[in-house]
Design a protein around this motif. Sequence first.
Motif, mmCIF file in Angstrom:
data_model
loop_
_atom_site.group_PDB
_atom_site.id
_atom_site.type_symbol
_atom_site.label_atom_id
_atom_site.label_comp_id
_atom_site.label_asym_id
_atom_site.label_seq_id
_atom_site.Cartn_x
_atom_site.Cartn_y
_atom_site.Cartn_z
ATOM 1 N N ASN A 71 27.479 9.299 27.843
ATOM 2 C CA ASN A 71 26.315 8.969 27.562
ATOM 3 C C ASN A 71 25.694 9.668 26.505
ATOM 4 O O ASN A 71 24.584 9.523 25.922
ATOM 5 N N GLY A 72 26.304 10.651 25.863
ATOM 6 C CA GLY A 72 26.050 11.628 24.688
ATOM 7 C C GLY A 72 25.188 12.683 25.017
ATOM 8 O O GLY A 72 24.862 13.547 24.128
ATOM 9 N N ARG A 73 25.184 12.788 26.371
ATOM 10 C CA ARG A 73 24.529 14.257 26.736
ATOM 11 C C ARG A 73 25.234 15.176 27.244
ATOM 12 O O ARG A 73 26.543 14.945 27.308
ATOM 13 N N PHE A 74 24.730 16.437 27.381
ATOM 14 C CA PHE A 74 25.768 17.438 27.623
ATOM 15 C C PHE A 74 25.610 17.932 29.168
ATOM 16 O O PHE A 74 24.334 17.993 29.663
ATOM 17 N N ALA A 75 26.632 18.515 29.736
ATOM 18 C CA ALA A 75 26.618 19.061 31.051
ATOM 19 C C ALA A 75 27.619 20.242 31.377
ATOM 20 O O ALA A 75 28.362 20.376 30.499
ATOM 21 N N LEU A 76 27.434 20.869 32.182
ATOM 22 C CA LEU A 76 28.227 21.895 32.614
ATOM 23 C C LEU A 76 29.585 21.217 32.958
ATOM 24 O O LEU A 76 29.873 20.227 33.265
ATOM 25 N N SER A 77 30.705 21.948 32.247
ATOM 26 C CA SER A 77 32.170 21.154 32.570
ATOM 27 C C SER A 77 32.712 21.587 33.792
ATOM 28 O O SER A 77 32.016 22.499 35.015
ATOM 29 N N HIS A 78 33.895 21.040 34.350
ATOM 30 C CA HIS A 78 34.227 21.195 35.500
ATOM 31 C C HIS A 78 34.770 22.738 35.705
ATOM 32 O O HIS A 78 34.584 23.435 36.695
ATOM 33 N N GLN A 79 35.218 23.393 34.626
ATOM 34 C CA GLN A 79 35.404 24.822 34.636
ATOM 35 C C GLN A 79 34.360 25.594 34.890
ATOM 36 O O GLN A 79 34.490 26.714 35.868
ATOM 37 N N ALA A 80 33.142 25.238 34.482
ATOM 38 C CA ALA A 80 32.012 25.940 34.711
ATOM 39 C C ALA A 80 31.638 25.813 36.358
ATOM 40 O O ALA A 80 31.093 26.905 36.972
ATOM 41 N N SER A 111 22.945 35.265 23.235
ATOM 42 C CA SER A 111 21.668 35.307 24.245
ATOM 43 C C SER A 111 21.303 33.811 24.232
ATOM 44 O O SER A 111 21.196 33.114 25.165
ATOM 45 N N ARG A 112 21.155 32.910 22.928
ATOM 46 C CA ARG A 112 21.121 31.695 22.975
ATOM 47 C C ARG A 112 22.141 30.656 23.793
ATOM 48 O O ARG A 112 21.793 29.913 24.527
ATOM 49 N N ILE A 113 23.397 31.033 23.693
ATOM 50 C CA ILE A 113 24.339 30.265 24.169
ATOM 51 C C ILE A 113 24.247 30.529 25.827
ATOM 52 O O ILE A 113 24.338 29.345 26.503
ATOM 53 N N LEU A 114 23.945 31.593 26.346
ATOM 54 C CA LEU A 114 23.701 31.994 27.681
ATOM 55 C C LEU A 114 22.452 31.186 28.226
ATOM 56 O O LEU A 114 22.458 30.591 29.266
ATOM 57 N N ARG A 115 21.327 31.121 27.517
ATOM 58 C CA ARG A 115 20.227 30.380 27.843
ATOM 59 C C ARG A 115 20.600 28.737 27.973
ATOM 60 O O ARG A 115 19.887 27.967 28.670
ATOM 61 N N VAL A 116 21.352 28.308 26.920
ATOM 62 C CA VAL A 116 21.764 26.902 27.250
ATOM 63 C C VAL A 116 22.475 26.699 28.364
ATOM 64 O O VAL A 116 22.456 25.805 29.010
ATOM 65 N N LEU A 117 23.448 27.541 28.695
ATOM 66 C CA LEU A 117 24.298 27.531 29.953
ATOM 67 C C LEU A 117 23.326 27.421 31.054
ATOM 68 O O LEU A 117 23.522 26.296 31.978
ATOM 69 N N LYS A 118 22.688 28.157 31.149
ATOM 70 C CA LYS A 118 21.597 28.103 32.313
ATOM 71 C C LYS A 118 20.746 27.043 32.468
ATOM 72 O O LYS A 118 20.491 26.538 33.377
ATOM 73 N N ALA A 119 20.374 26.471 31.349
ATOM 74 C CA ALA A 119 19.496 25.135 31.183
ATOM 75 C C ALA A 119 20.271 24.370 31.662
ATOM 76 O O ALA A 119 19.688 23.197 32.221
ATOM 77 N N LEU A 120 21.470 24.148 31.604
ATOM 78 C CA LEU A 120 22.345 22.815 31.904
ATOM 79 C C LEU A 120 22.379 22.740 33.484
ATOM 80 O O LEU A 120 22.821 21.846 33.841
ATOM 81 N N LYS A 121 22.168 23.912 34.156
ATOM 82 C CA LYS A 121 22.303 23.963 35.686
ATOM 83 C C LYS A 121 21.149 22.873 36.190
ATOM 84 O O LYS A 121 20.143 22.596 35.893
ATOM 85 N N GLY A 122 21.777 22.064 37.062
ATOM 86 C CA GLY A 122 21.185 21.150 37.762
ATOM 87 C C GLY A 122 21.140 19.801 37.103
ATOM 88 O O GLY A 122 20.543 18.838 37.494
ATOM 89 N N HIS A 123 22.069 19.678 35.887
ATOM 90 C CA HIS A 123 22.062 18.594 35.188
ATOM 91 C C HIS A 123 23.388 17.978 35.051
ATOM 92 O O HIS A 123 23.954 17.471 34.003
#
Length: 101
Positions: A62-71, A11-23
């Motif tokens: 820049n050291g930040r995290f984003a969705l990958s091309h695969q996502a 659940s945590r992993i999926l919440r992180v995945l959803k939080a990356l949306k739009g960034h």
Amino acid sequence: MTNKNTSSSGSRILRVLKALKGHSLNGLANGELANALNDSPTNIHRALNTLIQEGLAQKLANGRFALSHQALQIAIAHSNEVALAQIRISEMNQHLLAGNR
């Protein structure tokens, strides 16, 4: 609300995945994700590592995290499938209407 038939780490992993949306361009820092999800930076780090290992997230220059091309490819494939379905439904409706004339 916790369900004993689910995985809290999943659940945590999926919440992180959803939080990356739009960034996707500038990403989010681990701390920003931790604050947004009300979780510890350590837990967020583990979730991000899992997403990176599975090809769904990436660490930007820049050291930040984003969705990958695969996502993003998954999202595009879904969008394309929906668009094709809409075209097919429209064609079916046109045939149905033509048959009623």
